[in-house]
Design an enzyme around this catalytic site. Sequence first.
Site, PDB file in Angstrom:
ATOM      1  N   GLU A 219      39.498  15.296 -86.082  1.00 47.01           N
ATOM      2  CA  GLU A 219      39.777  14.234 -87.050  1.00 47.01           C
ATOM      3  C   GLU A 219      41.251  14.866 -87.788  1.00 47.01           C
ATOM      4  O   GLU A 219      41.560  16.005 -87.667  1.00 47.01           O
ATOM      5  CB  GLU A 219      38.919  14.500 -88.211  1.00 47.01           C
ATOM      6  CG  GLU A 219      37.601  13.729 -88.178  1.00 47.01           C
ATOM      7  CD  GLU A 219      36.338  14.992 -87.519  1.00 47.01           C
ATOM      8  OE1 GLU A 219      35.282  14.557 -87.093  1.00 47.01           O
ATOM      9  OE2 GLU A 219      36.566  16.131 -87.367  1.00 47.01           O
TER      10      GLU A 219
ATOM     11  N   TYR B 125      48.956  15.391 -80.569  1.00 47.96           N
ATOM     12  CA  TYR B 125      47.403  15.199 -79.940  1.00 47.96           C
ATOM     13  C   TYR B 125      47.904  14.056 -78.850  1.00 47.96           C
ATOM     14  O   TYR B 125      47.275  14.410 -77.398  1.00 47.96           O
ATOM     15  CB  TYR B 125      46.715  14.832 -80.784  1.00 47.96           C
ATOM     16  CG  TYR B 125      46.153  15.909 -81.838  1.00 47.96           C
ATOM     17  CD1 TYR B 125      46.190  17.421 -81.360  1.00 47.96           C
ATOM     18  CD2 TYR B 125      46.245  15.626 -83.230  1.00 47.96           C
ATOM     19  CE1 TYR B 125      46.018  18.396 -82.525  1.00 47.96           C
ATOM     20  CE2 TYR B 125      45.874  16.654 -84.014  1.00 47.96           C
ATOM     21  CZ  TYR B 125      45.776  17.905 -83.806  1.00 47.96           C
ATOM     22  OH  TYR B 125      45.614  18.830 -84.644  1.00 47.96           O
TER      23      TYR B 125
END
Length: 165
Positions: A120, A132
């Site tokens: 998250e 990411y």
Amino acid sequence: MASSAETVAALAPSPRFRIRSLREGDLPRVLEIERECFSTPWKEVTFRGLMKRSDTDLLVAETEEGWLAGYAACWTVIDQSELGNVAVSPAARGAGMGGALVDAVVERIKERGSHECYLEVRESNREAQSLYGQRGFIVVGRRPRYYSLPTEDALVMRLRVGDLS
């Protein structure tokens, strides 16, 4: 086959820092980094609990001078992993430590046989989302009001480890 420690050490892209497993004596500095980086930092008891688990990988980024500048926490259950936290001290950002920590986590979860990794990230944290995304994570969901101080949605991101070449 190389040991986990050798694999992790080999991932550091720069002679200015290395990635290694967290040691007991690292905990005070990791807690400082936690407070520097997060509005609701994890407590010492959380880290101590993770340190006792055999399914958890706790890694640190350490400079040549021995200063801990960042850490990552990840756990794997059967064939699924969760990247719980990645943090780099604001004073050390921009040197590639965050990316190196994520890369080291991905290598470690491959060794554990994980097929996918979830995380998250704050919706406003574009820098982390980009980091990411560069490593193959994609947005697969949203958790409304997941974060506090300030209240904010989390984006759920997933990496299919088997999709990596």
